[in-house]
Scaffold this active site. Structure first.
Site, short mmCIF file in Angstrom:
data_model
loop_
_atom_site.label_atom_id
_atom_site.label_comp_id
_atom_site.label_asym_id
_atom_site.label_seq_id
_atom_site.Cartn_x
_atom_site.Cartn_y
_atom_site.Cartn_z
N GLU A 70 0.83 -1.20 0.00
CA GLU A 70 0.00 0.00 0.00
C GLU A 70 0.87 1.26 0.00
O GLU A 70 0.46 2.32 -0.49
CB GLU A 70 -0.93 -0.01 1.24
N HIS A 110 8.06 -26.86 0.74
CA HIS A 110 7.40 -27.97 0.06
C HIS A 110 6.31 -27.48 -0.89
O HIS A 110 5.44 -28.24 -1.29
CB HIS A 110 6.84 -28.97 1.08
N LYS A 155 -13.12 2.00 -2.24
CA LYS A 155 -14.11 2.32 -1.20
C LYS A 155 -15.27 3.08 -1.82
O LYS A 155 -16.44 2.80 -1.56
CB LYS A 155 -13.47 3.19 -0.10
O1 PA5 Z 1 -3.38 1.58 5.95
C1 PA5 Z 1 -4.45 2.14 5.83
O2 PA5 Z 1 -4.54 3.37 5.94
C2 PA5 Z 1 -5.72 1.36 5.59
O3 PA5 Z 1 -5.47 -0.01 5.51
C3 PA5 Z 1 -6.70 1.61 6.72
O4 PA5 Z 1 -6.14 1.17 7.93
C4 PA5 Z 1 -8.02 0.89 6.47
O5 PA5 Z 1 -8.53 1.26 5.21
C5 PA5 Z 1 -9.04 1.24 7.55
O6 PA5 Z 1 -9.28 2.62 7.60
P1 PA5 Z 1 -9.99 3.30 8.86
O7 PA5 Z 1 -9.03 3.28 10.00
O8 PA5 Z 1 -10.33 4.69 8.45
O9 PA5 Z 1 -11.21 2.47 9.16
#
Ligand code: PA5
Length: 478
Positions: A304, A333, A447
């Protein structure tokens, strides 16, 4: 505390061995000292960028200061965790992504591998679950094994607008209310200081929820060392001061702008060089079941953070390498065949453990069957370590780049080091690539598309666009 003596800390130092990345081991397939020298200037700039911007909320770099600025919060968390351990039989994290992967990973690393199955006395704390999805079967399975009235639910969401987390919240809130439970008695919110929907919900309840702050400059995937991870860990009886001390220790080991002296900068630089060579897969292979979930956590952190379309100069770069999770020895394996003989498109990271939590001697027997008899008299620790070394060696002999992160043992202090090193490595790698490491526009698009599909107000335009797009149920169905 033992981690406060210098001698103990130095004995628990997490180290990196990247000999099997270099041409001295791999011949022409390896990295040369000249290549390392050539990247020196860029690495120094990446180091300087991270150093200059440490702690800056507006750049989402608040996570760098978490090892130092949480004394009060830690004390509050420890007091709350003590009450939860007394009062509740179950503790459930409601969240997804950065809010869920960290708590799961620390639980897996530092608690008994069958913690929930242990008798209450041996467990010492509530049973622990993390709901990291909206699979209805998973939610039902959870409801089948907990008693909601006897459960503390930790809702973790910075925005309070994440459909998955808020769906989990709505379902649980309904169940609790129907059972006559006042939500603030059984729920704790970990969220933004003043924005977000969990704050609005709390206001409706007269501010009665216990709340922890997910600080402004800390994004989900960098949040494990703030209350997101510290509260669940403390409820499990994990030494959260040790986690933070480990992170601070690693920070001190990474305070030089030199590849030879800063392990996180060295790894980021090696990955940067291999990215330029087109190696676009990065496998993380811990040789420990306790570290199995560090690979899940790391995959999110790396993917990410570095998977970005454009750089800061506005160029289309489509940066990033694909992280793959693997487990030693299990995946010897399955996947290792591919790593040794498949395309030269991977870098493999091993995490080795010098001292496992126990030894497990292998009994003598079957001496007349050579394939079996030689095992007797050794220990499982010896076997797993030998297989780890042998796999690294075999990869090297096949000209495959790999390096090893060594952990003296798995404890809160070494885990804190490992997490912080991987976070810093990711930040340096992003700086080398000149991209925004801390945003996630791709995730946000997904989203929004979900909002449109479920008819959320304000997303009518997007819904129309999706309706007009090529349909999944078009021509190519078999
Ligand atoms: O790393 C990130 O920012 C995302 O994975 C968020 O943690 C995830 O989308 C959840 O978001 P939020 O904390 O607003 O619910």
């Amino acid at each position: 505390m033992a981690y406060k003596t210098k001698e103990w800390r130095n004995g628990m130092r997490v180290t990196v061995d990247f000999n099997y990345m270099m041409n001295k081991s791999l011949g022409e397939r390896g990295i040369t000292d000249e290549e390392l020298r050539a990247i020196k200037g860029k690495a120094e700039q990446a180091y300087a960028y991270v150093k200059e911007n440490r702690g800056k909320d507006e750049l989402y770099m608040g996570w760098t200061e978490l090892p130092y600025n949480q004394d009060e919060i830690v004390n509050d968390i420890l007091a709350t965790a003590k009450q939860i351990r007394k009062k509740f039989k179950y503790f459930v994290v409601l969240g997804i992504g950065g809010s869920a992967l960290g708590p799961s990973m620390v639980f897996n690393a530092l608690k008994h591998l069958h913690y929930n199955e242990l008798p209450p006395k041996k467990r010492g704390g509530p049973k622990f679950y993390v709901e990291d999805n909206v699979d209805p079967v998973r939610m039902q399975a959870l409801l089948d094994v907990i008693v909601p009235e006897e459960t503390c639910f930790n809702v973790i969401s910075k925005s309070g607008a994440t459909s998955e987390t808020m769906t989990q919240f709505l379902i649980i809130a309904d169940i609790l209310e129907k059972a006559g439970v006042s939500l603030p008695d059984n729920m704790i919110f970990t969220t933004d200081a003043c924005r977000g929907n969990l704050i609005k919900i709390d206001e409706k309840y007269g501010g009665k929820f216990k709340k922890y702050v997910l600080p402004d400059g800390v994004g989900g995937r960098f949040s494990e060392l703030c209350p997101v991870g510290l509260l669940p860990a403390a409820v499990l009886g994990i030494d959260i001061k040790g986690l933070l001390a480990g992170a601070a220790y690693m920070d001190s080991l990474c305070n030089k702008p030199s590849i030879a002296k800063n392990p996180a900068l060295a790894l980021a630089s090696l990955h940067y060089i291999t990215m330029q060579q087109g190696k676009n897969i990065h496998v993380l292979m811990p040789y420990s079941d306790n570290l199995k979930l560090i690979a899940d956590w790391y995959c999110q952190l790396w993917a990410e953070s570095l998977g970005k379309a454009v750089d800061y100069a506005g160029n289309t770069v489509n940066a990033g390498t694909t992280p793959v999770k693997s487990l030693g020895v299990t995946d010897q394996h399955s996947q290792v065949q591919l790593y040794i003989e498949g395309p030269y498109d991977k870098v493999i990271t091993f995490i080795s453990v010098e001292k496992y939590g126990c030894e497990m001697p292998i009994a003598h027997g079957c001496e007349d069957i050579p394939d079996v008899g030689f095992l007797g008299g050794h220990t499982m620790q010896e076997l797993i370590q030998a297989e780890n070394k042998a796999t690294a060696y075999a990869l090297m002999r096949a000209g495959r780049m790999n390096y090893t992160i060594n952990m003296p043992e798995i404890n809160a202090f070494t885990l804190g080091q490992l997490m912080f090193m991987l976070e810093l490595q990711t930040a340096y790698a992003g700086a080398l690539l000149n991209i925004d490491t801390f945003n996630q526009p791709g995730v946000e698009n997904g989203k929004k598309a979900t909002f449109a599909l479920l008819g959320k107000k304000g997303y009518e335009g997007q819904k129309k666009e999706m309706d007009e797009a090529p349909a999944l149920d078009g021509k190519y169905i078999v």
